[in-house]
Design an enzyme around this catalytic site. Structure first.
Site, PDB file in Angstrom:
ATOM      1  N   ARG A 244       3.964  -0.497  -4.828  1.00 55.83           N
ATOM      2  CA  ARG A 244       3.629  -1.027  -3.502  1.00 55.83           C
ATOM      3  C   ARG A 244       2.257  -1.705  -3.479  1.00 55.83           C
ATOM      4  NH1 ARG A 244       7.006   1.156   0.397  1.00 55.83           N
ATOM      5  NH2 ARG A 244       5.587   0.492   2.019  1.00 55.83           N
TER       6      ARG A 244
ATOM      7  N   CYS B 209       0.854  -1.180   0.000  1.00 52.01           N
ATOM      8  CA  CYS B 209       0.000   0.000   0.000  1.00 52.01           C
ATOM      9  C   CYS B 209       0.895   1.237   0.000  1.00 52.01           C
ATOM     10  CB  CYS B 209      -0.952   0.072   1.188  1.00 52.01           C
ATOM     11  SG  CYS B 209      -2.144  -1.245   1.228  1.00 52.01           S
TER      12      CYS B 209
ATOM     13  N   ASN C 100      -1.799   1.572   5.745  1.00 51.67           N
ATOM     14  CA  ASN C 100      -0.921   0.523   5.235  1.00 51.67           C
ATOM     15  C   ASN C 100      -0.643  -0.405   6.402  1.00 51.67           C
ATOM     16  OD1 ASN C 100       1.141  -1.035   4.202  1.00 51.67           O
ATOM     17  ND2 ASN C 100       2.670   0.596   4.212  1.00 51.67           N
ATOM     18  N   GLY C 101      -1.018  -1.689   6.291  1.00 51.09           N
ATOM     19  CA  GLY C 101      -0.776  -2.619   7.393  1.00 51.09           C
ATOM     20  C   GLY C 101      -2.037  -3.403   7.710  1.00 51.09           C
TER      21      GLY C 101
ATOM     22  N   LYS D  85      11.034 -16.402 -10.405  1.00 54.56           N
ATOM     23  CA  LYS D  85      10.856 -15.337 -11.401  1.00 54.56           C
ATOM     24  C   LYS D  85       9.790 -15.730 -12.409  1.00 54.56           C
ATOM     25  CE  LYS D  85      12.369 -12.965  -9.613  1.00 54.56           C
ATOM     26  NZ  LYS D  85      13.040 -12.408  -8.509  1.00 54.56           N
TER      27      LYS D  85
ATOM     28  N   GLU E  32       6.189 -15.818 -10.808  1.00 54.13           N
ATOM     29  CA  GLU E  32       5.589 -14.555 -10.366  1.00 54.13           C
ATOM     30  C   GLU E  32       5.214 -13.629 -11.515  1.00 54.13           C
ATOM     31  OE1 GLU E  32       7.937 -12.063  -7.699  1.00 54.13           O
ATOM     32  OE2 GLU E  32       9.761 -12.748  -8.654  1.00 54.13           O
TER      33      GLU E  32
ATOM     34  N   GLU F 212      15.374 -19.477  -7.606  1.00 51.71           N
ATOM     35  CA  GLU F 212      15.126 -18.101  -8.037  1.00 51.71           C
ATOM     36  C   GLU F 212      14.601 -18.055  -9.476  1.00 51.71           C
ATOM     37  OE1 GLU F 212      14.814 -15.401  -6.588  1.00 51.71           O
ATOM     38  OE2 GLU F 212      15.204 -13.811  -8.025  1.00 51.71           O
TER      39      GLU F 212
ATOM     40  N   LYS G  98       5.683  -4.786  -4.174  1.00 52.00           N
ATOM     41  CA  LYS G  98       7.134  -4.762  -4.049  1.00 52.00           C
ATOM     42  C   LYS G  98       7.601  -4.888  -2.610  1.00 52.00           C
ATOM     43  CE  LYS G  98      11.242  -4.042  -5.837  1.00 52.00           C
ATOM     44  NZ  LYS G  98      11.751  -5.260  -6.508  1.00 52.00           N
TER      45      LYS G  98
ATOM     46  N   TRP H 123      -2.941  -2.585  -1.758  1.00 50.95           N
ATOM     47  CA  TRP H 123      -2.675  -4.013  -1.932  1.00 50.95           C
ATOM     48  C   TRP H 123      -3.574  -4.702  -0.912  1.00 50.95           C
ATOM     49  CZ3 TRP H 123      -0.821  -8.114   1.051  1.00 50.95           C
ATOM     50  CH2 TRP H 123      -0.445  -9.251   0.329  1.00 50.95           C
TER      51      TRP H 123
ATOM     52  N   HIS I  64      14.193 -38.384  -5.473  1.00 47.58           N
ATOM     53  CA  HIS I  64      13.343 -38.641  -4.306  1.00 47.58           C
ATOM     54  C   HIS I  64      11.890 -38.227  -4.540  1.00 47.58           C
ATOM     55  CE1 HIS I  64      16.868 -39.812  -2.107  1.00 47.58           C
ATOM     56  NE2 HIS I  64      17.458 -38.679  -2.440  1.00 47.58           N
TER      57      HIS I  64
HETATM   58  C1  F6R Z   1      10.552 -11.769  -5.732  1.00 46.86           C
HETATM   59  C2  F6R Z   1      10.579 -10.731  -4.736  1.00 46.86           C
HETATM   60  C3  F6R Z   1      10.182 -11.070  -3.343  1.00 46.86           C
HETATM   61  C4  F6R Z   1      11.110 -10.337  -2.355  1.00 46.86           C
HETATM   62  C5  F6R Z   1      10.628 -10.556  -0.923  1.00 46.86           C
HETATM   63  C6  F6R Z   1      11.579  -9.956   0.086  1.00 46.86           C
HETATM   64  O1  F6R Z   1      10.940 -11.284  -6.976  1.00 46.86           O
HETATM   65  O2  F6R Z   1      10.898  -9.611  -5.020  1.00 46.86           O
HETATM   66  O3  F6R Z   1      10.201 -12.442  -3.121  1.00 46.86           O
HETATM   67  O4  F6R Z   1      12.403 -10.827  -2.510  1.00 46.86           O
HETATM   68  O5  F6R Z   1       9.374  -9.968  -0.789  1.00 46.86           O
HETATM   69  O6  F6R Z   1      11.728  -8.589  -0.131  1.00 46.86           O
HETATM   70  P1  F6R Z   1      12.895  -7.779   0.543  1.00 46.86           P
HETATM   71  O7  F6R Z   1      14.168  -8.202  -0.079  1.00 46.86           O
HETATM   72  O8  F6R Z   1      12.570  -6.356   0.274  1.00 46.86           O
HETATM   73  O9  F6R Z   1      12.865  -8.117   2.000  1.00 46.86           O
END
Ligand code: F6R
Length: 609
Positions: free
Chosen positions: A27, A2, A100-101, A487, A490, A483, A604, A74, A506
């Protein structure tokens, strides 16, 4: 999570609020709204969908006022809809709140308020705040805010407007970030600096349990009990140019392509351009203190957790330190002993991830020393830790982490070298050899980005309609399998799994007949083992996309696509192997018409539990 934007000044507030919200959309982007103090009272307009939808609604119906609040949402409680969008108004429309929260006890508060005759129009937790404030207000808005704060549980940042208090915004911070921008004849409130950067570079970071009253000519900060709090403003030195796409179609692609520069910048703070100096002079932990730790505990979430998984190998190989990696959201509800000889490293690009912050606090309570690794100067993580190391990725706008990940890998590798040196576990000749290679890594990254794009594009075209993907790797490169899968899922919404290649037998081997498997098979200690894993998949009819070391043609027979990468020490190889995987996710998502910078359901900065 948010975005909050507030303005109190001498200009028309709406364009400023909307431009701030535009820069905060990363956000959250499932609905948006604004509220302004106008000559006719509080005017609140909101809409579901991205900010563009709100702009359409405002077109020709823009309220005029010089003080207001905006929000981009969000969703946590209540579906994304116009009713659930913020701001929320009290029954008589005299109090407006954005939040926000999460308000954890909203249900019981709502029942109580309904019993008193309050009418609710949304399904959100946030709306209770507007009604509580309406009840508590007796002429002093800050007193009302304090009274309400004593009743709510959860974690939050609020922005509040009272119709009866012209030109006045109230902000509250409790476990969610809020910054105040200090301007000339105008002041600002925002959940993040980019929102206000076109207007001012002087900011105050609110601390936990603080209330701020923002007026055009004054900013007054107090704690929840009313005691004044003062601090020097922070001068922002970075540039908003970083928040533009600079000709790229998406922020994510721009940020992928920026990685050589970002890693170079991260190295440059610690490695001399020539010679073999490795410096951590600014670190608030002396070599003697570092040498005294007997254990490392890495705490992070999401992509930052993948960086932690990779760092474990470097810390154990180079510094000989037993290293435990924990997902912050699990650690905080577990009983892992920490103790005074543990160095806890909390990794978070944003420095605001709620679970990582909670884990930091818990590691400290249990006796550990906490080192933060973050990309954001002045973030909560940076301010609460005993010491900080900064990645130098610059602002990352795409929701999928790319350059912040590789800069974390880069920085944590250097830190493992430093620890190895101060603990006397890393022979000088090995240090020199690795530093020689470190300096060449950004150039190798450039090479990978330009040389692999075409093959990755073909691969994306071939498999973009698939429903599943598997990614495998071993040792330093198994976290990149995780990772790569993250990617892809998501941003393209294709189901993908990352696996340690040795674990395939396994269980997951049952899947490979129908699924393309991306295997990271660059040179290293487990190369031969990886080769066997690949042969096993190939023998069962699996389709393989292989990342190999340049010059290695011995796996060609097994791969439908074989992508060669420059040879580097295995320790540094994750910095190269991740690049084609990021590009693959990007290319698949773009071909499938997905919104790569703002994938559905995500945001984000994850400031909720
Ligand atoms: C994936 C991604 C999230 C962040 C996670 C932690 O692409 O961006 O999985 O890595 O939300 O975020 P930070 O690093 O800001 O604690």
């Amino acid at each position: 999570m948010c975005g909050i934007m507030g303005y109190a000044g001498n200009q028309s507030a709406l364009p400023i609020l909307l431009s701030g919200l535009q820069r905060l959309e990363y956000r959250g982007y499932d609905s948006a709204g604004v509220v302004l103090q106008t000559a006719d009272g509080l005017a609140c307009i909101k809409e579901s969908g991205a900010l563009g939808e709100l702009r359409k609604l405002l077109d020709g119906h823009a309220p005029e006022g010089r003080c207001g609040l905006g929000h981009t949402r969000w969703a946590t409680h209540g579906i994304p809809s116009r009713e659930n969008a913020h701001p929320h108004l009290s029954c008589h429309g005299e109090v407006a709140v954005i939040h926000n929260g999460v308000i954890e006890n909203y249900d019981s508060l709502k029942r109580e308020l309904l019993g008193k005759g309050h009418r609710f129009v949304s399904q959100t937790d946030s709306e209770v705040l507007a009604h509580l404030l309406e009840d508590a207000y007796a002429g002093d808005p800050v007193a009302a805010v304090r009274a309400v704060l004593s009743r709510i549980k959860g974690y939050f940042a609020f922005g509040i407007l009272f119709q009866a208090q012209p030109d006045t915004l109230i902000g509250v911070r409790f476990n969610n970030p809020l910054v105040v921008g200090l301007g000339e004849g105008a002041n600002y409130l925002a959940s993040d600096i980019p929102a206000i950067l076109p207007y001012t570079r002087r900011v105050l970071f609110l601390e936990e349990r603080e209330i701020v009253v923002v007026r055009p000519e004054s900013v007054v900060v107090t704690d929840f009990a009313g005691a004044p709090r003062t601090r020097a403003p922070y001068q922002v030195t970075w540039d908003l140019a970083e928040a533009s796409k600079e000709g790229f179609p998406h922020f994510m692609l721009k940020e992928i392509m920026e990685q050589p520069r970002a890693v170079r910048a991260t190295f440059s703070g610690h490695v001399s351009p020539e010679g073999h100096n490795l410096s951590f002079a600014d670190l608030a932990l002396s070599a003697e203190r570092l040498a005294g730790f007997t254990r490392v505990l890495l705490l992070a979430c999401g992509t930052s957790w993948h960086a932690a998984l990779t760092a474990k190998y470097g810390l154990e190989e180079l510094a000989g330190l037993p290293t435990d990696v924990q997902i912050a959201s699990e650690f905080r509800y577990g009983d892992t002993p920490v103790g005074a000889s543990t160095l806890a490293i909390a990794i978070s690009q944003s420095g605001e991830t709620s679970d990582t912050l909670a884990a930091l606090r818990m590691a400290r309570e249990r006796g550990g020393t906490v080192l933060a690794v973050t990309n954001i100067v002045g973030s909560s993580l940076a301010r609460e830790a005993d010491a900080v190391l900064y990645t130098r990725a610059g602002l990352e706008v795409g929701v999928a982490a790319t350059k912040t990940y590789t800069t974390q890998l880069a920085l944590l590798t250097l830190f493992a070298l430093h620890l190895g040196r101060v603990r006397g576990t890393l022979p000088e000749d090995r240090l020199v050899q690795l530093l020689d290679q470190v300096r060449g890594v950004p150039d190798r990254m450039e090479q990978v980005l330009s040389q692999t794009a075409a093959a990755v594009g073909e691969c994306a075209e071939r498999y973009r309609t698939g429903y599943n993907f598997m990614f495998i790797g071993r040792r330093y490169n198994y976290p990149n399998a995780f990772e790569g899968a993250l990617k892809l899922k998501e941003i393209s919404y294709i189901h993908a799994e990352g696996y340690c290649a040795g674990e395939m037998k396994h269980g997951p081997l049952a899947l490979v007949n129908n699924v393309p498997t991306v295997a990271i098979a660059v040179q290293g200690r487990t190369y031969d083992k990886m080769r066997s894993n690949i042969e096993v998949i190939h023998a069962r009819g699996g389709v393989l996309i292989l990342l190999v070391t340049e010059g290695d043609t011995s796996l060609d027979a097994f791969g439908r696509f074989v992508i060669p990468l420059p040879a580097v020490d295995e320790i540094l190889s994750p910095l190269l192997t991740i690049l084609p995987l990021q590009l693959l996710a990007y290319q698949v998502a773009v071909r499938n018409g997905k919104n790569v910078d703002q994938p559905r359901n995500l945001a984000k900065s994850v400031t909720v539990e």
